[in-house]
Design an enzyme around this catalytic site. Structure first.
Site, PDB file in Angstrom:
ATOM      1  N   THR A  36      67.502  34.916  50.011  1.00 49.01           N
ATOM      2  CA  THR A  36      66.685  35.790  49.171  1.00 49.01           C
ATOM      3  C   THR A  36      65.249  35.294  49.050  1.00 49.01           C
ATOM      4  O   THR A  36      64.307  36.076  49.140  1.00 49.01           O
ATOM      5  CB  THR A  36      67.319  35.928  47.773  1.00 49.01           C
ATOM      6  OG1 THR A  36      68.667  36.370  47.935  1.00 49.01           O
ATOM      7  CG2 THR A  36      66.558  36.915  46.920  1.00 49.01           C
ATOM      8  N   THR A  37      65.049  34.017  48.855  1.00 53.98           N
ATOM      9  CA  THR A  37      63.696  33.481  48.693  1.00 53.98           C
ATOM     10  C   THR A  37      62.836  33.768  49.916  1.00 53.98           C
ATOM     11  O   THR A  37      61.683  34.179  49.788  1.00 53.98           O
ATOM     12  CB  THR A  37      63.748  31.964  48.418  1.00 53.98           C
ATOM     13  OG1 THR A  37      64.419  31.762  47.168  1.00 53.98           O
ATOM     14  CG2 THR A  37      62.357  31.349  48.362  1.00 53.98           C
ATOM     15  N   SER A  41      58.795  39.133  48.381  1.00 51.16           N
ATOM     16  CA  SER A  41      57.465  39.673  48.681  1.00 51.16           C
ATOM     17  C   SER A  41      56.353  38.644  48.487  1.00 51.16           C
ATOM     18  O   SER A  41      55.279  38.773  49.060  1.00 51.16           O
ATOM     19  CB  SER A  41      57.178  40.888  47.799  1.00 51.16           C
ATOM     20  OG  SER A  41      57.037  40.484  46.450  1.00 51.16           O
ATOM     21  N   ILE A  43      54.674  38.050  45.703  1.00 53.18           N
ATOM     22  CA  ILE A  43      53.681  38.428  44.701  1.00 53.18           C
ATOM     23  C   ILE A  43      53.840  37.537  43.471  1.00 53.18           C
ATOM     24  O   ILE A  43      54.935  37.373  42.952  1.00 53.18           O
ATOM     25  CB  ILE A  43      53.826  39.906  44.300  1.00 53.18           C
ATOM     26  CG1 ILE A  43      53.560  40.810  45.500  1.00 53.18           C
ATOM     27  CG2 ILE A  43      52.888  40.251  43.140  1.00 53.18           C
ATOM     28  CD1 ILE A  43      53.926  42.265  45.274  1.00 53.18           C
ATOM     29  N   HIS A  45      53.083  37.637  39.904  1.00 51.33           N
ATOM     30  CA  HIS A  45      52.734  38.641  38.908  1.00 51.33           C
ATOM     31  C   HIS A  45      51.978  38.023  37.733  1.00 51.33           C
ATOM     32  O   HIS A  45      52.331  36.949  37.260  1.00 51.33           O
ATOM     33  CB  HIS A  45      54.001  39.329  38.398  1.00 51.33           C
ATOM     34  CG  HIS A  45      54.713  40.100  39.460  1.00 51.33           C
ATOM     35  ND1 HIS A  45      54.361  41.378  39.795  1.00 51.33           N
ATOM     36  CD2 HIS A  45      55.737  39.764  40.287  1.00 51.33           C
ATOM     37  CE1 HIS A  45      55.145  41.812  40.764  1.00 51.33           C
ATOM     38  NE2 HIS A  45      55.990  40.846  41.087  1.00 51.33           N
ATOM     39  N   VAL A 169      79.740  25.576  48.890  1.00 45.39           N
ATOM     40  CA  VAL A 169      80.566  25.136  47.771  1.00 45.39           C
ATOM     41  C   VAL A 169      81.816  26.014  47.764  1.00 45.39           C
ATOM     42  O   VAL A 169      81.737  27.235  47.685  1.00 45.39           O
ATOM     43  CB  VAL A 169      79.807  25.229  46.437  1.00 45.39           C
ATOM     44  CG1 VAL A 169      80.732  24.947  45.259  1.00 45.39           C
ATOM     45  CG2 VAL A 169      78.640  24.248  46.441  1.00 45.39           C
TER      46      VAL A 169
END
Length: 182
Positions: A36-37, A41, A43, A45, A169
């Site tokens: 995911t990382t 995107s 950004i 924020h 794990v």
């Protein structure tokens, strides 16, 4: 034991590496930020969107400041480029005013409303000519999420955290006051 070497796991490992602790960072992938990382995107924020008083509001503003402070120390790509929320209708102007109010309540630094087409287009000349109102947040930025996680993880390892990659794990069993991670 920290399970998962994405941005959250590497950030936690980095923070814990500041203390004399026995820390291991475990991930099923062979490197940090492989899921995911890596696809984020990037950004950073400013914090004008979340409702005031929420954790997200507080953490957006704090995270924005922390990224700005960390990048010269950890050598990852980051640019504080600012952001514009643009509008051309009365309804969009009201939404921008609402975001401005939220940002002020959340403590976002440097927020400004650009109230004329000239002001907006001076800052960004390539916008549609009808755009005549904008919220400018100078603290917004962009970061390479993979590089940030890698820099946090590498620094944690230099500081004594052990990294165990290629290690999914399979179970966590409680054993009295401790846990056995398999």
């Amino acid at each position: 034991a920290i399970i998962g070497a994405g941005i959250t796991g590497t950030s936690l490992a980095f923070e814990l590496s500041k203390y004399e602790l026995n820390v291991i960072l475990i991930d099923k992938e062979n490197d940090v930020a492989m899921k995911t990382t890596k696809a984020n995107s990037g950004i950073v924020h400013a914090g004008y969107d979340p409702k005031p008083g929420t954790k997200m509001a507080r953490l957006n503003v704090e995270g924005c400041r922390l990224i700005h402070d960390l990048y010269p120390l950890l050598n990852f790509h980051y640019r504080q480029i600012g952001s514009l929320v643009i509008g051309s209708t009365e309804e969009e102007h009201k939404k921008i005013d609402e975001l401005y109010s939220r940002g002020i309540a959340n403590g976002v630094p440097g927020l400004e409303i650009l109230k004329t087409s000239e002001e907006v287009h001076k800052m960004e000349p390539n916008l549609n000519p009808e755009i005549d109102y904008a919220l400018y947040a100078p603290s917004c930025g962009v970061v390479s999420p993979w590089e940030l996680a890698l820099a946090l993880g590498e620094t944690a390892v230099v500081n004594g955290v052990r990294f165990l990659g290629d290690s999914p794990v399979l179970a966590i069993d409680r054993d009295g006051d401790s846990y056995d991670v398999k």
